[in-house]
Design a protein around this motif. Structure first.
Motif, PDB file in Angstrom:
ATOM      1  N   VAL A 166       0.849  -1.196   0.000  1.00  0.00           N
ATOM      2  CA  VAL A 166       0.000   0.000   0.000  1.00  0.00           C
ATOM      3  C   VAL A 166       0.885   1.246   0.000  1.00  0.00           C
ATOM      4  N   ILE A 167       1.890   1.270   0.864  1.00  0.00           N
ATOM      5  CA  ILE A 167       2.806   2.415   0.925  1.00  0.00           C
ATOM      6  C   ILE A 167       3.633   2.484  -0.354  1.00  0.00           C
ATOM      7  N   GLY A 168       4.040   1.327  -0.862  1.00  0.00           N
ATOM      8  CA  GLY A 168       4.796   1.304  -2.121  1.00  0.00           C
ATOM      9  C   GLY A 168       3.988   1.872  -3.271  1.00  0.00           C
ATOM     10  N   GLY A 169       2.713   1.514  -3.342  1.00  0.00           N
ATOM     11  CA  GLY A 169       1.850   2.077  -4.377  1.00  0.00           C
ATOM     12  C   GLY A 169       1.659   3.570  -4.214  1.00  0.00           C
ATOM     13  N   HIS A 170       1.560   4.019  -2.961  1.00  0.00           N
ATOM     14  CA  HIS A 170       1.411   5.452  -2.694  1.00  0.00           C
ATOM     15  C   HIS A 170       2.668   6.212  -3.126  1.00  0.00           C
ATOM     16  N   LEU A 171       3.835   5.648  -2.795  1.00  0.00           N
ATOM     17  CA  LEU A 171       5.086   6.291  -3.200  1.00  0.00           C
ATOM     18  C   LEU A 171       5.283   6.237  -4.715  1.00  0.00           C
TER      19      LEU A 171
ATOM     20  N   LEU B 133      -4.880  -4.491  -4.806  1.00  0.00           N
ATOM     21  CA  LEU B 133      -4.643  -5.342  -3.635  1.00  0.00           C
ATOM     22  C   LEU B 133      -5.919  -5.950  -3.065  1.00  0.00           C
ATOM     23  N   ASN B 134      -7.066  -5.571  -3.641  1.00  0.00           N
ATOM     24  CA  ASN B 134      -8.351  -6.085  -3.191  1.00  0.00           C
ATOM     25  C   ASN B 134      -8.599  -5.749  -1.718  1.00  0.00           C
ATOM     26  N   ILE B 135      -8.383  -4.475  -1.376  1.00  0.00           N
ATOM     27  CA  ILE B 135      -8.552  -3.957  -0.023  1.00  0.00           C
ATOM     28  C   ILE B 135      -9.522  -2.783  -0.120  1.00  0.00           C
ATOM     29  N   PRO B 136     -10.381  -2.571   0.865  1.00  0.00           N
ATOM     30  CA  PRO B 136     -11.286  -1.424   0.829  1.00  0.00           C
ATOM     31  C   PRO B 136     -10.523  -0.093   0.747  1.00  0.00           C
ATOM     32  N   ARG B 137     -11.111   0.870   0.052  1.00  0.00           N
ATOM     33  CA  ARG B 137     -10.455   2.168  -0.106  1.00  0.00           C
ATOM     34  C   ARG B 137     -10.240   2.851   1.240  1.00  0.00           C
ATOM     35  N   SER B 138     -11.195   2.691   2.154  1.00  0.00           N
ATOM     36  CA  SER B 138     -11.044   3.313   3.472  1.00  0.00           C
ATOM     37  C   SER B 138      -9.826   2.752   4.210  1.00  0.00           C
ATOM     38  N   THR B 139      -9.560   1.466   4.041  1.00  0.00           N
ATOM     39  CA  THR B 139      -8.395   0.850   4.673  1.00  0.00           C
ATOM     40  C   THR B 139      -7.110   1.389   4.064  1.00  0.00           C
ATOM     41  N   VAL B 140      -7.077   1.498   2.738  1.00  0.00           N
ATOM     42  CA  VAL B 140      -5.895   2.038   2.057  1.00  0.00           C
ATOM     43  C   VAL B 140      -5.651   3.468   2.518  1.00  0.00           C
ATOM     44  N   SER B 141      -6.710   4.260   2.576  1.00  0.00           N
ATOM     45  CA  SER B 141      -6.577   5.651   3.013  1.00  0.00           C
ATOM     46  C   SER B 141      -6.080   5.726   4.452  1.00  0.00           C
ATOM     47  N   GLY B 142      -6.603   4.863   5.317  1.00  0.00           N
ATOM     48  CA  GLY B 142      -6.169   4.856   6.711  1.00  0.00           C
ATOM     49  C   GLY B 142      -4.709   4.484   6.867  1.00  0.00           C
TER      50      GLY B 142
END
Length: 116
Positions: free
Chosen positions: A26-31, A43-52
């Motif tokens: 998640v951090i790698g994708g953000h960077l 990653l098949n993860i909820p957007r709220s989780t990624v944002s958190g």
């Protein structure tokens, strides 16, 4: 092509915590300048989780789980029930003797002023 709805078994429940192996990407994708929506879909993860996760990483510099804030609850339900039962059975016991009994029974440091 994989859709987010096909892997329902892989999705997180409300009480589950995301593993470290998924927080890193998640951090790698953000960077890598990916959007929250893209990271969520990949990653098949909820957007709220990624944002958190991203918010936590920006504020704390880590994605590790932090200990809960606030005062720890030392006396659990068993200790409270034991205290109530002891006081109910014998009203003449001193606070010191009740505190000693609780310390031996629960293994907790309890002062007589807490009991009183």
């Amino acid at each position: 092509m994989q859709t987010a709805s096909t892997n329902i078994g892989e999705r997180m429940g409300r009480s589950q915590e995301l593993s470290d192996s998924k927080r890193g990407p998640v951090i790698g994708g953000h960077l890598g300048n990916k959007s929250i929506r893209d990271i969520s879909w990949l990653l098949n993860i909820p957007r709220s989780t990624v944002s958190g996760i991203i918010t936590k990483w920006k504020q704390l510099g880590t994605t590790a789980t932090q200990p809960p804030s606030g005062r720890p609850r030392h006396m659990t339900g068993r200790g409270q029930r034991m205290l109530k039962r002891t006081v109910r059975r014998s009203h003449q016991l001193s606070a010191e003797s009740i505190a000693k009994d609780l310390q031996t029974w629960c293994g907790l440091q309890i002062s007589p002023t807490t009991v009183a």
